[in-house]
Design an enzyme around this catalytic site. Structure first.
Site, PDB file in Angstrom:
ATOM      1  CG  ASP A  10      -1.745   1.895   1.468  1.00 29.78           C
ATOM      2  OD1 ASP A  10      -1.633   1.934   0.970  1.00 29.78           O
ATOM      3  OD2 ASP A  10      -2.150   1.361   2.637  1.00 29.78           O
ATOM      4  CE  LYS A  72      -1.678   6.937  -3.772  1.00 29.49           C
ATOM      5  NZ  LYS A  72      -2.388   5.774  -2.426  1.00 29.49           N
ATOM      6  CD  GLU A 173      -4.661   3.686  -2.523  1.00 28.84           C
ATOM      7  OE1 GLU A 173      -5.748   4.110  -2.499  1.00 28.84           O
ATOM      8  OE2 GLU A 173      -3.954   4.096  -2.971  1.00 28.84           O
ATOM      9  CG  ASP A 196      -9.584   5.440   2.084  1.00 32.83           C
ATOM     10  OD1 ASP A 196      -8.350   6.182   3.138  1.00 32.83           O
ATOM     11  OD2 ASP A 196      -8.592   4.987   1.009  1.00 32.83           O
TER      12      ASP A 196
HETATM   13  P1  ADP Z   1      -2.660   7.360   3.534  1.00 30.81           P
HETATM   14  O1  ADP Z   1      -3.651   6.722   3.134  1.00 30.81           O
HETATM   15  O2  ADP Z   1      -3.033   9.691   3.418  1.00 30.81           O
HETATM   16  O3  ADP Z   1      -1.088   6.902   3.559  1.00 30.81           O
HETATM   17  P2  ADP Z   1      -3.610   6.153   6.175  1.00 30.81           P
HETATM   18  O4  ADP Z   1      -4.799   5.894   6.592  1.00 30.81           O
HETATM   19  O5  ADP Z   1      -2.204   5.982   6.947  1.00 30.81           O
HETATM   20  O6  ADP Z   1      -2.918   7.764   5.494  1.00 30.81           O
HETATM   21  O7  ADP Z   1      -4.098   7.982   6.871  1.00 30.81           O
HETATM   22  C1  ADP Z   1      -2.964   8.572   8.344  1.00 30.81           C
HETATM   23  C2  ADP Z   1      -3.767   9.475   9.046  1.00 30.81           C
HETATM   24  O8  ADP Z   1      -4.997   8.848   9.554  1.00 30.81           O
HETATM   25  C3  ADP Z   1      -3.130  10.891   9.563  1.00 30.81           C
HETATM   26  O9  ADP Z   1      -3.532  12.043   9.709  1.00 30.81           O
HETATM   27  C4  ADP Z   1      -3.036  10.241  11.225  1.00 30.81           C
HETATM   28  O10 ADP Z   1      -2.975  11.202  12.188  1.00 30.81           O
HETATM   29  C5  ADP Z   1      -4.575   9.664  11.462  1.00 30.81           C
HETATM   30  N1  ADP Z   1      -4.314   8.879  12.421  1.00 30.81           N
HETATM   31  C6  ADP Z   1      -3.982   7.429  12.617  1.00 30.81           C
HETATM   32  N2  ADP Z   1      -4.364   7.225  13.521  1.00 30.81           N
HETATM   33  C7  ADP Z   1      -5.211   8.103  14.658  1.00 30.81           C
HETATM   34  C8  ADP Z   1      -6.018   7.860  15.561  1.00 30.81           C
HETATM   35  N3  ADP Z   1      -6.232   7.055  16.386  1.00 30.81           N
HETATM   36  N4  ADP Z   1      -6.630   8.574  16.012  1.00 30.81           N
HETATM   37  C9  ADP Z   1      -7.411   9.691  14.312  1.00 30.81           C
HETATM   38  N5  ADP Z   1      -6.502  10.068  13.271  1.00 30.81           N
HETATM   39  C10 ADP Z   1      -5.518   8.316  12.783  1.00 30.81           C
HETATM   40 MG    MG Z   2      -4.336   5.396   2.116  1.00 29.53          MG
END
Ligand code: ADP
Ligand code: MG
Length: 604
Positions: A10, A72, A173, A196
């Site tokens: 991912d 990205k 995704e 998402d």
């Molecule tokens: P992406 O798909 O953009 O790469 P992710 O799905 O990994 O990102 O999501 C990252 C986001 O999720 C960040 O903004 C992070 O702060 C938020 N995040 C991760 N854990 C938590 C949580 N426990 N509560 C709220 N937000 C969270």
């Molecule tokens: Mg993502």
């Protein structure tokens, strides 16, 4: 039968993960520090290899122009495509001619392209997988957003090739997320919505099962909406509470990090104290934020996802999709309780959140990779094992060694160890069936393998299953310390099972899927508690006197919670996992003291 390994990746805007199917289960691989969620950040140092991940993020404060995040957003796009707002949204520079490719200048002559930056991240993920699997990895399945156009997909593929990875397949995704939830087994025309909300992007995709495949019927999104906006809303509230104006870029980064920490903490607890020690001119700041206060701040951000969902649904409906049968939430930001509540309310459908939202897409990529390299079988072949074969492991769980529908002849093995200190033997119970708990499967045979007494984890027992062309299963158990072998031969049972019995077992496994899953999670959590509690007790005995009263009572309470759940008869797996985590967190200081003590006193 074991074709070359394929990993699943991912490649996210904020975070990236790598997974693989191992003995029939998809797993996410951890780096040397035990981290599975790798920030999609690359920091180019002057002279020297680029840093990737958490380390790269750390250098952001000192080298903002050479630390590339959220790349990205830019991959596979010409410079002319970018809006002024997009360009100003990142701390590094972006340049390019009118139709020319995009480039990121790093100061003094060098520059990199978004494709090269993504290549660095992929190279890092590849090396994490190689270290974890102890083998070279050359092939991968990579996920991309459903809305990615051809140029963006091509550039992602080229980035992988630069990293030495051949892309076996790119999957969308949302499709990967649906695979992770096992929704590929849905009936025809069933509809799935994938919500998402990540770090910087939001998309809603509607998928439908058509001819046994998932098709993305519609997708709508906002590429500038996500956890970052929530962080910004909290940071701006903190600024006004602290009565601060005009932040330096270093101060801004610190404040945003504190806001993010508060946000993530408030997904789990009702209040959180933000502390900024010596933030400005030696002055420290402190404010407590409650979950309700944060919810009021971030509700407008969440509300912005609603019209996007409606747009995607309208389009899906126009294309003949019926009502949504399954709703799944992915992306780290869906951990926020208010997001869950709102989405449930809008869709009038309870979301399925049984997978970790930040891992689901990578798990799906791993499953797709597993299918491609034959580690997971999705089709029934002629000469195949009708049911899975495995052995019982700790806590009475079924550990599959040869999955159902494997072609024969087949051979597979795994290493096991002793679960308790001074155990003198291990009973290898050979099982057949699809249920998660050993007791629900059929016992084909048993062999007792003695070994020398030793501490927990010291024994090394290799178990190999081999089925020959005639369907005879030979189980070989080897004590790799003494090299002694024990062989058990099981005739016929491996392949010759009545069709009806197979059907009954498979349909039972589907009927009990959720119970079984709970049973597995519960058993695993119980094993974890079993490790945690004695470890905490021992640590308290050794260095407990160095802790504050308050910390001691917190640890006491956290231990008590675990014990109470263990004693309750309801097998509440989620509660036990949570309690384990709380205990783990409550004992952070204790663990640190223990480590220090061990270093200070070489005899201990
Ligand atoms: P992406 O798909 O953009 O790469 P992710 O799905 O990994 O990102 O999501 C990252 C986001 O999720 C960040 O903004 C992070 O702060 C938020 N995040 C991760 N854990 C938590 C949580 N426990 N509560 C709220 N937000 C969270
Ligand atoms: Mg993502």
């Amino acid at each position: 039968m074991d074709k070359e390994l394929i990993i699943g990746i991912d490649l996210g805007t904020t975070n990236s993960l790598v997974g693989v199917v191992d003995s029939g289960f998809p797993i996410i691989l951890a780096d040397a520090n035990g981290e599975r969620i790798i920030p999609s950040a690359v920091s180019y140092r002057k002279g020297g290899e680029p840093l990737v991940g958490r380390e790269a993020l750390r250098s952001r404060a000192v080298a903002p122009k050479r630390t590339i995040t959220s790349v990205k957003r830019f991959i596979g796009r010409p410079f002319s495509d970018l809006s002024a707002e997009e360009i100003s949204s990142v701390p590094y520079e972006l340049t390019g001619g009118k139709q020319g490719p995009l480039s990121i200048p790093l100061g003094s002559e060098d520059a990199v392209t978004p494709q090269q930056v993504s290549g660095e991240i992929l190279r890092h993920l590849k090396s994490i997988a190689e270290a974890a699997l102890e083998t070279e990895v050359r092939r991968a399945v990579i996920t991309v957003p459903a809305y990615f156009n051809n140029a963006q997909r091509e550039a992602t593929k080229a980035a992988a090739e630069e990293a030495g990875l051949q892309v076996e397949r790119m999957i969308n995704e949302p499709t990967a997320a649906a695979l992770a939830y096992g929704l590929d087994k849905l009936d025809e025309n069933q509809t799935v919505a994938v919500y998402d909300l990540g770090g910087g992007t939001f998309d809603l995709s509607v998928l439908q099962m058509r001819d046994g495949l998932f098709e993305v019927i519609s997708t709508a999104g906002d590429t500038r909406l996500g956890g970052d906006d929530i962080d910004a809303a909290i940071a701006s509230e903190l600024m006004s509470r602290f009565d601060l104006r005009e932040l330096s870029s270093g101060e801004q980064a610190t404040l945003l990090a504190a806001a993010r920490e508060a946000k993530e903490a408030l997904s789990k607890q009702d209040s959180h104290t933000v502390r900024l020690p010596f933030f400005r001119d030696g002055k420290s700041y402190e404010q407590t934020v409650s979950r309700a206060e944060m919810e009021a701040l971030i509700a407008p951000v969440i509300e912005r996802t609603r019209p996007i969902c409606q747009r995607a649904f309208a389009e899906a409906a126009a294309k003949g999709a019926g009502t949504v049968d399954h709703l799944i939430l992915v992306g780290g930001s869906t951990r926020i309780p208010l997001v869950r509540e709102k989405v449930e309310e809008w869709f009038s459908l309870e979301p399925n959140v049984s997978q970790h939202p930040d891992e689901a897409i990578a798990l799906g990529a791993a499953i797709q990779a597993g299918i491609l390299c034959g580690r997971v079988r999705s089709i029934v072949l002629v000469d195949v094992t009708p049911l899975s074969l495995g052995i019982e492991t700790f806590g009475g769980l079924m550990n599959v060694i040869i999955p159902r529908n494997s072609t024969i002849p087949a051979k597979a093995g795994e290493m096991f160890t002793n679960a308790v200190t001074n155990q003198e033997s291990i009973a290898i119970r050979v099982l057949q069936g699809e249920r998660e708990m050993a007791k629900d499967n059929w016992l084909l045979g048993e062999v007792l393998l003695p070994f020398e007494k030793g501490p927990k984890g010291s024994a090394r027992v290799g178990v190999q299953f081999a089925i020959d062309r005639d369907g005879i299963l030979e189980v070989l158990a080897r004590d790799t310390v003494t090299n002694e072998d024990y062989v058990l031969e099981i005739r016929d049972a491996a392949v010759d099972v009545e069709d009806e019995a197979v059907e009954a077992m498979v349909s039972e496994s589907i009927d009990y899927a959720f119970d079984d899953m709970n049973e597995r999670v519960w058993t695993e959590a119980k094993l974890k508690s079993g490790e945690l509690i004695p470890a905490v007790e021992m640590a308290l005995e050794q260095v407990g006197d160095q802790l504050e009263e308050e910390e001691l009572s917190q640890i006491g309470a956290a231990t008590e919670t675990v014990m109470v759940i263990l004693q309750r008869g309801d097998k509440d797996a989620a509660a036990l996992k949570k309690a384990n985590l709380a205990l783990d967190e409550a004992t952070q200081t204790l663990a640190a003291i223990l480590v220090e003590a061990a270093f200070a006193d070489p005899d201990s």
